[in-house]
Scaffold this active site. Structure first.
Site, mmCIF file in Angstrom:
data_model
loop_
_atom_site.group_PDB
_atom_site.id
_atom_site.type_symbol
_atom_site.label_atom_id
_atom_site.label_comp_id
_atom_site.label_asym_id
_atom_site.label_seq_id
_atom_site.Cartn_x
_atom_site.Cartn_y
_atom_site.Cartn_z
ATOM 1 N N ARG A 180 0.830 -1.206 0.000
ATOM 2 C CA ARG A 180 0.000 0.000 0.000
ATOM 3 C C ARG A 180 0.864 1.255 0.000
ATOM 4 O O ARG A 180 0.557 2.232 -0.685
ATOM 5 C CB ARG A 180 -0.929 -0.048 1.220
ATOM 6 C CG ARG A 180 -1.775 1.172 1.488
ATOM 7 C CD ARG A 180 -2.597 1.685 0.308
ATOM 8 N NE ARG A 180 -3.231 0.656 -0.472
ATOM 9 C CZ ARG A 180 -3.472 0.774 -1.778
ATOM 10 N NH1 ARG A 180 -3.123 1.873 -2.446
ATOM 11 N NH2 ARG A 180 -4.026 -0.212 -2.442
ATOM 12 N N ASP A 184 -0.979 38.626 -11.468
ATOM 13 C CA ASP A 184 -1.958 37.803 -10.757
ATOM 14 C C ASP A 184 -3.374 38.182 -11.151
ATOM 15 O O ASP A 184 -3.749 39.364 -11.121
ATOM 16 C CB ASP A 184 -1.771 37.984 -9.247
ATOM 17 C CG ASP A 184 -2.425 36.852 -8.471
ATOM 18 O OD1 ASP A 184 -2.421 35.701 -8.965
ATOM 19 O OD2 ASP A 184 -2.950 37.114 -7.378
ATOM 20 N N LYS A 187 5.577 40.179 -2.912
ATOM 21 C CA LYS A 187 4.140 40.371 -3.109
ATOM 22 C C LYS A 187 3.706 41.666 -2.436
ATOM 23 O O LYS A 187 4.499 42.352 -1.789
ATOM 24 C CB LYS A 187 3.389 39.171 -2.525
ATOM 25 C CG LYS A 187 3.750 37.861 -3.206
ATOM 26 C CD LYS A 187 2.868 36.717 -2.727
ATOM 27 C CE LYS A 187 3.323 35.416 -3.383
ATOM 28 N NZ LYS A 187 2.531 34.261 -2.923
#
Lengths: 284, 284, 284, 284, 284, 284
Positions: E105, E222, E172
């Site tokens: 797994r 942006d 930013k």
């Protein structure tokens, strides 16, 4: 002389406690408590001794609670090294129920294990208090708990032998690779520097004399009879320390101590002393 | 049924062994051996049992040597779970002398501690083999050694209770925050999901009936007399498992087991079983 | 006496190397090499000394390559403790280009730093080889590199003082909390057990006598003139070891050593010795 | 421009300090202090510079005390980057004596090592302040201390080159696997993405032109004479940054800087700068 | 350009795999397999893709088996970066059944997660392959998996933005503490050194011009419309790189790419790409 | 039933957050913020949901700030498990700007990832709230995030399947090494002890009956049609729990749930649920 009952450094304690909490909580946490005890429930409880014994590891056991919730308050009633009787309240714990329940078993496992060792140490030390001999531990400790178990021995009134392979020289038979004891001791002395003590195991009187002549700090006398030990004490005449070792029990320790040896090392203090029964009683 | 004597995952073993080596070697190493044993010396030795008992942790103990020097060869003569008599050769070790001497004590501490637990487990399991009861461990384990000590219990023929707070629910008195046992069991059942078993501690017969009605998987009967246990077995009538607990000793376990309970949990298997004496005998 | 040039335990070495690789590779790896050198490119190179000096840390430096790719082969031409001249080939490295380029700087930083310390140690040890004095290190080491720098001192022909606060007692002025030196030494002796050496710093002749009477193993004479040291040597008359300390330089060490002291400790060996210039020359 | 004298992240600092404390305390702790200084003793002391220099690592060094005992108070008198003269009090420390004595050496080792690098940086930066050149560090750092030593360079007025192999491309001769510089630079540019700067080492003027044409951000000129550097500056004409490297010393740096190069990288700032002498003076 | 599909350093991979194994095995291990599969059982199995997609993390997923048992053999049939169709055999695994079942797994979780990201990357990269734009990732990654998810983006044909806060500057709005963009860019340039790229987010055309004048390497646009992006491309005229960002989906990416921007960053590649279905089919 | 929405133990949370911070900060830190934001700047900001969904991981996400600076204050407006609409303020953060900017992305990555899983869980749980079936998770989780993703499932109203291979038995086809289901279940029951639940995967009705007869706690019905599931429900008649599994989607889950099964396990909850969009809006 309480000065010497100083626990291992904080980071060593926290490392053990975090490992113990991790094995009990894994990543899912205390699923019983989380399921049925409300987040805002609070409680108070008392750590109680259920048998007579010497307390050791109380502060570090209690620290388990702080590691889960720094707002839990704990207050000790006794100190490591104290002898207590069954029923004595060792400390009070109060705060949020969830972290107290989650940390309970880890705390008790620490205090019970170390107090068991301290209790056993005190018992044998008491047997030989009329002699010059001191009870010391060995490297036969539980994996991962060396520093803690040696601390418990100190709390019980014993003294520590070296902490490991790194801090003192102990030359045994298997280290004599074709050389005599004297030559081996001198080689070790030259190699390890001035800050390290040197002890050597001897098998008979001639080796003892050779070791002393080479300047050892201590000599280990393994599995000798009281008569042999007594002879060694006479020969040594204080020129170095003498340590008796090998299967010494509470039944035989007095005879060993009365030979005049300086040190008696007992492996079972750390590998076979039974736990002292301690419990956390919650206020009703 | 040897399938169940499977040790913890490799990384768990290595983590314990590395911690044990670190506390014995610190950063300076085995200063005795480094000082007096040449780098190219080789040796061979036998791990020997010095007392009768059940072996546990042999492979993991021997792995200590590989962690210091992967060229050391080890060969086991017995397997974990085997009962051996004093003097039995458990394994052979051969390779460079320095790492063998440096790892010796750590290896023996692992094997001795775990074999002690396995030996104690086998002894009590043997006492009650004529009954339906199984010996199980508790969470009263040495800090950091939970998985190893539970493995040793399996090697001795016992069974494991839950590994920690995370893998099964065990509701005790302190979890009943103003609710009855039935309501608490139902709350826990709803909260923890279908993959988790639920056990509850009861104090009397009425709580037992309430717990069974709420659908618990097992009930813990703490500190009850054989008569009380027998009554509980009759009332339960197989609707859930019954576990007896609380201060049960080799002296009292037969009477407890003969009441018909399914499980008997013993804390002292893991917190107070004495070490099995094992040693490393070097070839002359 | 090559026996004593034994490096720290493997796990201690690997821990340092992994930390050094991690700080150089972070999680993105060697982006230059990954971008422009094919995965299947192979290479060979020589570790070369660019200056005269004593080699230290060569094996452990080379191990860096194995930690990135166990298929890389390395072969040493000299051994730690050897004095080499500029241009000497210390080792050969061959295998895949990517891991060799990625590990190059880490390897060289290890070898250069430790060889620098070994070289400085040898230089000062050579100055006083006609005396009884031994050069020893201090605890003034680079954070995280204690065991490695002390190893380098050994490789250079010096001896180690204590490894840390844990393996020997060194009583300084700040430890005399209202007690005299004699009382303090006795308290320490009682507290730390028989396996630990005790050294004490003294400021004048009267303290020296008091320390010796209390049974110390060594006395530290800090910032004393050669005349003062000589007086101390006479008073001591071999009853314990004498260590001179405090701002001793290559210019002053001969005068100090000729006073007859046993040990001269030099902090700058480990905190200020310049790197030995070593480089990795790739085959054309 | 004090904004840039920002230390590594807290967890990076704590990781180093914990490693340094662990190597000094091991698991037994400060056995001298524990043996002779009472648990409730308190003290106060001053961190003092014993030589002129630039302070670096003061706050992180002082944090050592908090890691042993959060109740210890510290107060700085100067800031990292400040130049101080011998005798200047750098900080005050007060609290329980035991943890102060136990942390003293670790604190001083941090402050002394980093201040030594800052001091050396300031000295060489001062020599070339009349030129356009900036002093930068290299990856020739002490294993495990990269971020700290680069911080010390910033505190001394230098600038950082790349932190490791992971954050900028630096193409050297060994990376040219059969391709020219131009082709290699273009391959790297395509591979590493837009957020990574690309520098390339060149050996002569034709390679310089090829590198600039390929769009590098900077060119490394290794072991060139001032005359060669001057020619390179002229050819480059500001189209990229030029870095001089290779055995540059305080004696030669002015001539190098006056050629007009932008950057001068010095390995010895981080691998060979001597420690600044700092001490902890306890109040009488 | 397969050179860039280089996985994170080995120790970074092993650290993740060990954490994943630890959370699946805890300290008790795979209790199902240990209970019912004999220790000597062997098996063989095939890793199969159950859906079309790009493979990523195959080698590192398979390494899970080696971490449990180095004797397990694995053989890959495809390589990271390959596009495969549903039903394709990716690798073969053979060895002891117990560790294969225990690691299954964890292996599949690694391969499925990373292949899902690579598949999503390839899909969007394919949509804009006729433009100059490159798909890049962001720091919106799953905690602890940054380096792996960025590797998967590379395997899918995308490029990496910065790895974290440490390797490139991205200014930013919240970084403009009372200063204009130009002044802020200049302050950053002076502070971080020559080896670090500088990108700045702008909100309009005037800020774009200011940023370019200050010498940024890239500008982040942006949440701009295609029309605004196109205007920015014209103004920029190749003086720096332009990155479009903010809620761009497969539906809108073509329009964005056709504006002429250089980079398009997509957070959902790493935080929301669905897993690629992979399974381990055991031989009958 | 909020009692069950209890997060993983604190040390498990801190371990993940520290790893996430380390991969974002490396050893150099937030170079943008350090370069341009003053050390004494302060700010305040709001964690806002940008889409409708269920919050999970809010407290642990916010703890990221405390790990960088314990003086940052956070205040939650909602609790894990709450459904919120786009635009809802989830929490307020205030303190020094530098650590807030440095921790922002790590915090949001935690909250966004876990809230995405909780939101998906709630959506499918809502679809089948009219049935007896419960939504449960699987072991198909992101490596390293098992405990967190299972917590998010609980926060979304689902239940947990076993946490790993260690806490419950799940026998699949590959565990039947030549034995029938009944014999295998009995072997497992005997081996694992009474505290562990046992589930078995069956392929048809005859295996189902065999499993129930052997006393399993639950049966896994993999990839069965609703008709097959309905038949299994009838045969089982409440003698054990029935779990449906295998490619069940929001489109098919209602039909599955209406068959009367007890549990429906969905791997995609944890491996493919898209992130919930959350952001940190700084005060102007």
């Amino acid at each position: 002389m309480t000065a010497r009952i100083v626990p291992p450094p904080r980071h060593v304690i926290d490392s053990l406690l975090r490992a113990a909490l991790a094995e009990d909580l894994s990543t899912a946490g205390d699923i019983t408590t989380d399921a049925v005890v409300p987040a805002d429930a609070v409680t108070a409880a008392t750590v109680v001794a259920r048998a007579d014994g010497v307390v050791a590891g109380l502060d570090m056991g209690l620290r388990t609670f702080a590691l889960l919730d720094e707002a839990i308050t704990t207050k000790v009633g006794v100190h490591d090294g104290d002898f207590v009787t069954a029923g004595t309240a060792l400390a009070r714990v109060s705060g949020r129920s969830r972290p107290i329940l989650a940390a309970e078993r880890t705390c008790l496992n620490v205090v019970g294990h170390l107090s068991g060792i301290a209790t056993a140490t005190r018992e044998v030390a008491g047997l030989i208090s009329h002699t010059r001999a001191t009870v010391v531990d060995t490297r036969k400790t539980t994996p991962g708990l060396r520093a803690f178990e040696k601390y418990a021995v100190r709390a019980g009134g014993g003294a520590n032998h070296r902490f490991g392979l790194f801090d003192a020289v102990l030359i045994k038979d298997n280290h004599l690779v074709g050389r005599g004891i004297g030559a081996t001791v001198k080689a070790a002395t030259a190699a390890v520097g001035h800050a390290v003590k040197i002890e050597v195991e001897v098998e008979d009187v001639s080796q003892l004399e050779e070791a002393i002549s080479a300047g050892v700090d201590a000599v280990l006398l393994d599995n000798m009879t009281p008569a042999q030990l007594r002879e060694a004490v006479e020969i040594c005449a204080g020129r170095c320390l003498l340590e008796a070792s090998g299967g010494i029990t509470p039944e035989t320790i007095v005879a060993v101590a009365e030979t005049g040896v300086d040190l008696i090392s007992l492996g079972w203090l750390t590998h076979s002393a039974p736990r002292l029964d301690v419990a956390l009683d919650f206020d009703p």
